[in-house]
Design a protein around this motif. Structure first.
Motif, PDB file in Angstrom:
ATOM      1  N   TYR B  11       0.778  -1.089   0.026  1.00 33.14           N
ATOM      2  CA  TYR B  11       0.039  -0.106  -0.197  1.00 33.14           C
ATOM      3  C   TYR B  11       1.020   1.302   0.546  1.00 33.14           C
ATOM      4  O   TYR B  11       2.040   1.996   1.211  1.00 33.14           O
ATOM      5  N   GLY B  12       1.152   1.704  -0.930  1.00 34.65           N
ATOM      6  CA  GLY B  12       2.174   2.942  -1.454  1.00 34.65           C
ATOM      7  C   GLY B  12       3.465   2.374  -1.167  1.00 34.65           C
ATOM      8  O   GLY B  12       3.671   1.597  -1.789  1.00 34.65           O
ATOM      9  N   LYS B  13       4.177   3.176  -0.007  1.00 33.69           N
ATOM     10  CA  LYS B  13       5.303   2.939   0.317  1.00 33.69           C
ATOM     11  C   LYS B  13       5.764   1.520   0.967  1.00 33.69           C
ATOM     12  O   LYS B  13       6.354   0.797   1.326  1.00 33.69           O
ATOM     13  N   ASN B  14       4.032   1.195   2.212  1.00 37.05           N
ATOM     14  CA  ASN B  14       4.375   0.470   3.495  1.00 37.05           C
ATOM     15  C   ASN B  14       4.022  -1.342   1.514  1.00 37.05           C
ATOM     16  O   ASN B  14       2.951  -1.215   1.312  1.00 37.05           O
ATOM     17  N   VAL B  15       5.440  -2.035   2.450  1.00 36.62           N
ATOM     18  CA  VAL B  15       5.308  -3.481   1.815  1.00 36.62           C
ATOM     19  C   VAL B  15       4.556  -4.532   2.356  1.00 36.62           C
ATOM     20  O   VAL B  15       4.685  -4.464   4.100  1.00 36.62           O
ATOM     21  N   ILE B  16       3.464  -4.677   2.343  1.00 36.45           N
ATOM     22  CA  ILE B  16       2.265  -5.594   3.301  1.00 36.45           C
ATOM     23  C   ILE B  16       3.323  -7.392   3.260  1.00 36.45           C
ATOM     24  O   ILE B  16       3.437  -7.909   3.740  1.00 36.45           O
ATOM     25  N   LEU B  17       3.041  -7.778   1.925  1.00 29.71           N
ATOM     26  CA  LEU B  17       3.522  -9.001   1.714  1.00 29.71           C
ATOM     27  C   LEU B  17       4.253  -8.766   0.463  1.00 29.71           C
ATOM     28  O   LEU B  17       4.181  -8.471  -0.710  1.00 29.71           O
ATOM     29  N   ARG B  18       5.797 -10.284   1.093  1.00 25.97           N
ATOM     30  CA  ARG B  18       6.947 -10.461   0.648  1.00 25.97           C
ATOM     31  C   ARG B  18       6.686 -11.384  -0.158  1.00 25.97           C
ATOM     32  O   ARG B  18       7.632 -11.540   0.413  1.00 25.97           O
ATOM     33  N   ASN B  19       6.410 -11.566  -1.433  1.00 26.05           N
ATOM     34  CA  ASN B  19       7.333 -12.536  -2.018  1.00 26.05           C
ATOM     35  C   ASN B  19       6.834 -14.147  -1.283  1.00 26.05           C
ATOM     36  O   ASN B  19       7.644 -14.301  -0.627  1.00 26.05           O
ATOM     37  N   LEU B  20       5.140 -13.782  -1.105  1.00 27.70           N
ATOM     38  CA  LEU B  20       4.991 -15.440   0.141  1.00 27.70           C
ATOM     39  C   LEU B  20       5.079 -15.826  -1.626  1.00 27.70           C
ATOM     40  O   LEU B  20       4.698 -16.177  -2.843  1.00 27.70           O
ATOM     41  N   ASN B  21       4.835 -17.484  -1.046  1.00 35.02           N
ATOM     42  CA  ASN B  21       6.140 -18.796  -1.637  1.00 35.02           C
ATOM     43  C   ASN B  21       4.890 -19.765  -0.652  1.00 35.02           C
ATOM     44  O   ASN B  21       5.889 -19.977   0.489  1.00 35.02           O
ATOM     45  N   PHE B  22       4.377 -20.356  -0.802  1.00 40.21           N
ATOM     46  CA  PHE B  22       3.715 -21.592   0.027  1.00 40.21           C
ATOM     47  C   PHE B  22       3.133 -23.139  -0.608  1.00 40.21           C
ATOM     48  O   PHE B  22       2.137 -21.863  -1.753  1.00 40.21           O
ATOM     49  N   THR B  23       3.002 -23.863  -0.462  1.00 41.55           N
ATOM     50  CA  THR B  23       1.823 -24.462  -1.127  1.00 41.55           C
ATOM     51  C   THR B  23       0.968 -25.222   0.051  1.00 41.55           C
ATOM     52  O   THR B  23       1.197 -25.917   0.916  1.00 41.55           O
ATOM     53  N   ILE B  24      -0.976 -25.190   0.287  1.00 43.60           N
ATOM     54  CA  ILE B  24      -1.808 -26.095   0.101  1.00 43.60           C
ATOM     55  C   ILE B  24      -2.101 -26.641   0.415  1.00 43.60           C
ATOM     56  O   ILE B  24      -2.600 -26.794  -1.216  1.00 43.60           O
ATOM     57  N   ASN B  25      -1.615 -28.510   0.749  1.00 43.15           N
ATOM     58  CA  ASN B  25      -2.865 -29.278   0.002  1.00 43.15           C
ATOM     59  C   ASN B  25      -3.865 -29.526   0.762  1.00 43.15           C
ATOM     60  O   ASN B  25      -4.504 -29.675   1.229  1.00 43.15           O
ATOM     61  N   PRO B  26      -4.647 -30.148   0.196  1.00 41.87           N
ATOM     62  CA  PRO B  26      -6.209 -29.918  -0.146  1.00 41.87           C
ATOM     63  C   PRO B  26      -6.008 -31.172   0.866  1.00 41.87           C
ATOM     64  O   PRO B  26      -5.313 -32.154   1.023  1.00 41.87           O
ATOM     65  N   GLY B  27      -7.308 -30.875   1.770  1.00 47.56           N
ATOM     66  CA  GLY B  27      -7.612 -31.411   3.412  1.00 47.56           C
ATOM     67  C   GLY B  27      -7.215 -30.949   4.699  1.00 47.56           C
ATOM     68  O   GLY B  27      -6.670 -31.996   5.332  1.00 47.56           O
ATOM     69  N   GLU B  28      -5.824 -29.987   4.013  1.00 48.91           N
ATOM     70  CA  GLU B  28      -5.318 -29.889   5.476  1.00 48.91           C
ATOM     71  C   GLU B  28      -5.435 -28.378   5.817  1.00 48.91           C
ATOM     72  O   GLU B  28      -6.873 -27.541   5.475  1.00 48.91           O
ATOM     73  N   PHE B  29      -5.600 -28.155   7.359  1.00 47.37           N
ATOM     74  CA  PHE B  29      -6.021 -27.201   8.163  1.00 47.37           C
ATOM     75  C   PHE B  29      -4.569 -26.478   8.477  1.00 47.37           C
ATOM     76  O   PHE B  29      -4.386 -26.660   9.334  1.00 47.37           O
TER      77      PHE B  29
END
Ligand SMILES: Nc1ncnc2c1ncn2[C@@H]1O[C@H](COP(=O)(O)OP(=O)(O)O)[C@@H](O)[C@H]1O
Ligand SMILES: [Mg+2]
Lengths: 196, 373
Positions: B11-29
């Motif tokens: 948001y403007g100069k505020n970096v809120i998410l930096r390069n997120l990489n992940f995987t969520i498998n089916p049925g996972e909590f």
């Protein structure tokens, strides 16, 4: 005789208010939806309200001529402000998390408006309608000056003939109707607000 | 399956998410946790496109979600928020049936769904379906919030601190219910919380975030055992110490022990044992250092009036240092011929004694908190 005036007065005001509700809600929604139009719409209805009612009717008369239609148009314009403003405020003030939930459920913009945002704004819109209606009842008296019917007629004749009795015959029903509408609509309004 | 690929958001100069990489498998909590403002809600809302990332891609079942109509996408993803967000102008039934109706289920079908779901959380249809949200308690409202999210059988449900505003008992019940429902209906759940207790209880996988980055993504077990960052360790607080077993002998000893000097005489010693209701004494030198221990049996068999206790001590009792690992101490206790282990300070003075009773009591306290007795 006086009942004819009363009936005509009420019919003119109710027609005007119904039209004003339709246009007012549409304008309120547009002001809520369209950022660019928001300021403009709110500004215009505000200006309309500040024009003295007599001047407004006179100007309309130039366009629409003499008669009930001109009065109704004038009343509609005059009644817009509280309805547009309250619709806009009501919609804007629906809790952000309610809007978020509605969006998150997969409702379209129109579905959100019709199923959630308008129903939740209804108490405020209703207050706007009440204000508009009560105002219109007295403004409509001016209609006699542009050739419209209603309770303005006996009042005007009373002024011309310096008959207090005639003036009161016209004025008292106007005041009574305003009080009665205000009383009952305020009751409904309170109940709506309590439920919300 | 949900896959984040280099997702960023500012948001403007505020970096809120930096390069997120992940995987969520089916049925996972999966539980997203982290300090307030670290970007959990933002991450969650990118999944149903309430927020559009500036960069990167999100895939659901290998389909890029930006290629889908957001309105239709959201109808296939359940959404539960902390403020509950039931529509106050609709009844319980109408609230639950929103998405099924949007999807044009016929009436019998969505009514069946409402009945079935209310049953699932023990709120009978007849008593509850026609109530307005304001007539329900907070816990019941959020139950309906959860049911509303489940109504159109979405394979994925997003929950943003759904129980944050509930009292602890209601929260606990709802946690159990959601976990049970998730297992039963095999949903993939992405759940945001800032409460580590909740995360540990609910999660198959915990994603720990801080200032828009993932610090660690691991099972609760793994995160407890091997927190990847001091901040994570801090968040886990009390849970940490248990799981890591960083206990020492000092954690298990009792400090009220009966110490006597070497020159104490037999009868005096027996009297002392009777008074204190103990069956051995720790004998110390004049400089307070540990000398040895004497059991009541030994005193009875070898003691004579006037004989000094120092002449009867044995060194049978195992000795450990206060800082020794609790596990070794435990082993020594189990094989100790005297049934206890003597704990010494660095300067060889007596710090305490570990008996089977003191050990059991300390373990109980570690597991369940301070014991009353
Ligand atoms: N619409 C917005 N405009 C500007 N900043 C925002 C907006 N929404 C969230 N933020 C900022 O983004 C950061 C992360 O917010 P959020 O994802 O809600 O955090 P969390 O849910 O982890 O507490 C916060 O610092 C918040 O102030
Ligand atoms: Mg949040």
């Amino acid at each position: 005789m006086i009942f004819n005036y009363i009936t005509e007065h009420v019919v003119i005001v109710l027609i005007a208010i119904l039209v004003s509700i339709l246009i007012g809600i549409v304008l309120g929604v547009i002001a809520y939806w369209v950022r660019l139009a928001e300021k403009l719409i709110l500004w215009i209805v505000e200006i309309l309200q500040t024009i003295p009612s007599l001047a407004l009717l006179a100007m309309l008369m130039i366009v629409f001529g003499l008669g009930n239609v001109t009065l109704i148009v004038g009343l509609v314009l005059y009644a817009l402000m509280p309805i547009v403003r309250n619709t806009h405020t009501g919609l804007t003030n629906v809790e952000p998390f309610i809007k978020d939930a509605a969006r998150g459920m997969g409702m379209t913009k129109l579905q959100r408006l019709v199923k959630v945002e308008l129903p939740l704004s209804f108490p405020l819109i209703f207050s706007g309608i009440k204000i508009a209606l009560v105002n219109s009842l007295s403004v409509a008296v001016m209609g006699v000056l542009i050739g419209a019917g209603g309770l303005g007629f006996p009042i005007y004749r009373g002024i011309q003939t310096q008959s207090m009795q005639l003036i009161l015959t016209g004025a008292i029903p106007v005041v009574l109707m305003a009080l009665i509408f205000d009383f009952f609509m305020s009751k409904i309004e309170r109940r709506l607000l309590k439920r919300a | 399956m949900i896959r984040f690929e280099n997702v960023t958001k500012s948001y403007g100069k505020n970096v809120i998410l930096r390069n997120l990489n992940f995987t969520i498998n089916p049925g996972e909590f999966v539980v997203l946790i982290g300090p307030s403002g670290c970007g959990k809600t933002t991450t969650l809302k990118t999944i149903n496109r309430l927020i559009e990332p500036d960069g990167g891609k999100i895939f659901i079942d290998e389909k890029d979600i930006t290629k889908e109509n957001p309105v239709e996408l959201r109808r296939t993803i359940g959404y539960v928020i902390q403020q509950i967000g039931l529509f106050p102008n609709m009844t319980v039934e109408e609230n639950i049936a929103i998405v099924p109706k949007l999807l044009k289920y016929p009436k019998e079908k969505w009514q069946g769904v409402v009945k079935e779901l209310l049953e699932l959380v023990g709120m009978p249809y007849e008593q509850n379906a026609h109530k307005y949200p304001s007539e329900l308690s907070g816990g019941q409202q959020q139950r309906i919030g959860v049911l509303r999210a489940l109504a159109a059988s979405p394979p994925i449900v997003l929950m943003d601190e759904p129980f944050g505003a509930l009292d602890p008992i209601t929260r606990d019940t709802l946690q159990d219910e959601v976990r049970r429902i998730q297992k039963k209906l095999k949903k993939t759940i992405v759940f945001v919380t800032h409460d580590m207790d909740e995360a540990l209880k609910m999660a198959d996988v915990i994603v720990f975030m801080d200032s828009g980055k993932i610090l660690q993504m691991a099972s609760p077990e793994e995160m407890l055992r091997n927190p990847a960052d001091p901040l994570i360790a801090e968040f886990m607080g009390k849970h940490m110490s248990n799981a890591n077993m960083i206990f020492t002998a000092a954690d298990f000893m009792k400090t009220r022990v009966t110490k006597v000097s070497r020159t104490t005489l037999t009868l005096q010693s027996i009297e002392l044992m009777r008074n204190r209701e103990v069956n051995s004494l720790l004998v110390i030198n004049d400089d307070d250092t540990y000398f040895g221990s004497v059991s009541i049996e030994k005193l009875r068999s070898q003691g004579k009036p006037g004989k000094e206790i120092g002449d009867m001590v044995s060194d049978e009792a195992p000795v450990v240092n206060v800082k020794d690992d609790a596990r070794e101490t435990f082993d020594k206790l189990m094989t100790s011929p005297t049934g206890y282990v003597v704990v010494l300070n660095d300067d060889a003075t007596v710090a305490g004694l570990i008996t089977k009773t003191s050990m059991t009591k300390a373990m109980g306290e570690a597991l369940w908190g301070e014991m009353s007795s």
